[in-house]
Design an enzyme around this catalytic site. Sequence first.
Site, PDB file in Angstrom:
ATOM      1  N   LYS A 280       0.836  -1.187   0.000  1.00 33.52           N
ATOM      2  CA  LYS A 280       0.000   0.000   0.000  1.00 33.52           C
ATOM      3  C   LYS A 280       0.882   1.252   0.000  1.00 33.52           C
ATOM      4  O   LYS A 280       1.932   1.275   0.649  1.00 33.52           O
ATOM      5  CB  LYS A 280      -0.892   0.041   1.245  1.00 33.52           C
ATOM      6  CG  LYS A 280      -1.960  -1.037   1.309  1.00 33.52           C
ATOM      7  CD  LYS A 280      -2.768  -0.909   2.587  1.00 33.52           C
ATOM      8  CE  LYS A 280      -3.773  -2.042   2.744  1.00 33.52           C
ATOM      9  NZ  LYS A 280      -4.865  -1.950   1.752  1.00 33.52           N
ATOM     10  N   ARG A 354     -10.177 -11.710   1.043  1.00 35.76           N
ATOM     11  CA  ARG A 354     -11.007 -12.740   0.406  1.00 35.76           C
ATOM     12  C   ARG A 354     -10.339 -14.114   0.470  1.00 35.76           C
ATOM     13  O   ARG A 354     -11.022 -15.138   0.455  1.00 35.76           O
ATOM     14  CB  ARG A 354     -11.324 -12.336  -1.028  1.00 35.76           C
ATOM     15  CG  ARG A 354     -10.145 -12.218  -1.961  1.00 35.76           C
ATOM     16  CD  ARG A 354     -10.455 -11.402  -3.199  1.00 35.76           C
ATOM     17  NE  ARG A 354     -10.599  -9.980  -2.866  1.00 35.76           N
ATOM     18  CZ  ARG A 354     -10.917  -9.048  -3.760  1.00 35.76           C
ATOM     19  NH1 ARG A 354     -11.128  -9.378  -5.028  1.00 35.76           N
ATOM     20  NH2 ARG A 354     -11.035  -7.781  -3.394  1.00 35.76           N
TER      21      ARG A 354
END
Length: 506
Positions: A280, A354
């Site tokens: 990030k 996920r």
Amino acid sequence: MTALTLSTAGAATLRADALVVGVAKAAGPKGGLVVAPGAEAVDKAFDGKLAAVLETLGASGAEGEVTKAASPSGLKAPFVLAVGLGAVPAADEAYASEVLRTAAGNAARALHGIKKAAFALPIEAAEDIEAIGEGALLGAYAFTAYQDRGADAKGPLAEVTLLGAKPRDKAHKAAVERSLALSEEINRARDLVNTPPNDLTPEAFAAVVSAAGKEHGLKVQVLDEKALEKGGFGGILGVGVGSENPPRLVKISYTHAKNAKHLAFVGKGITYDSGGISLKPAGHNETMKCDMAGAAAVFAAVVTAARLGVEANVTGWLALAENMPSGSATRPGDVLRMYSGKTVEVLNTDAEGRLVLADALWKASEEKPDAIVDVATLTGAMVLALGDHTFGVMANDDAFRTAIHETAEEAGEQSWPMPLPANLRKTMDSPTADLANMGVRMGGGLVAGLFLKEFVGEGITWAHLDIAGPAYNEGAPHGYTPKGGTGSSVRTLVRLAERTAAGELG
């Protein structure tokens, strides 16, 4: 934790450090300020001129407004705090629960440093007691574990006394017990979200759950990295392999009866998300300690259900890992074999939630629950779609999706039903594996939901709550919502368990 009690004492005679009343905007073209029911004795102490005094001080009755006035000689409390309730409801209607909850939260925040406050807000039913109690207890929350505050530091409001209720009434007592249990567990979830990631590792989180299990008589099972490897949990291991703090899969179970309906809640628990190799950028990783808010919500919901004795079996699955870059971390292009046996090509290591959820969903499916609900701070796309206060709801059953949306509204949480368009599934096709962990960028929140759907057992009703927006408040506190962790979705999950127990959801 702030104490909550009921009292039949009059507002004028009760000894307290502050007295909270409600004010509202009168209907009609002339409008004007109206003192809400519950504060009649207070208004009498002001010779019937409380509204006029507050108007002089600038009060309008708007929601979120707080006005302080010195008490006259007829009141034991030194000052009155008036909270705005918005428009006066119609003659055949009462103040909405969320209005009372928010007003109580505003009052509790304004009374930081006060020892005892008496709340003389409108109470017509047990639901009002519950809403006011929740608002006050949640509004009084403060996370100070890492602050050297000193002996003279002011703490949150210490005691709340609700006036106008009946301490011996079963429904009123039950309302207090529910608001206490729910608020305490929401605040525990907030504490977990706010805890720095150097202290809240997957192992440390699992230890907190184990301790709570012993406290409340719940069964807790913790799978460490060796058990996960032996079991073939490739998704959880693939995310956690880059960190020195190994992953965990935690199961916490509340069992009411053999023939009761069974709900399984699955929570994303990334205790810190750097993005992994797909790192990030600066400005996007400073608050990533909150990426375990889904697991915290699931944990809180199961414990609350147990404390309330909900007549349903509720199982929580917490998929805990730390997503870090290192020489051992999963790379973009790697293929993971998931617990279900499917293979996933990892195109972006920052789409890690996920992956851990997929393993936990399949594991939860093995028990054949009546329904599974997963909760996750999953996608920035959902924040772009719905903002900071609303979570998205996706499901493989339209009726269940609607039921959760309605349940959230009943619980006082904002949600919105979202679709799972079949055409987006094709964008996750991989030339190498059964599917990829990424699809098209537009509609990314829906793509993530479609990915999770692939790992739900056949014939099992399932829903996905993307709480990326409301789970962590980076702005100013408002109502009963603090800065930082909020405890988003806990109230919805608990109410869903209660509705399931009542036979309202099939």
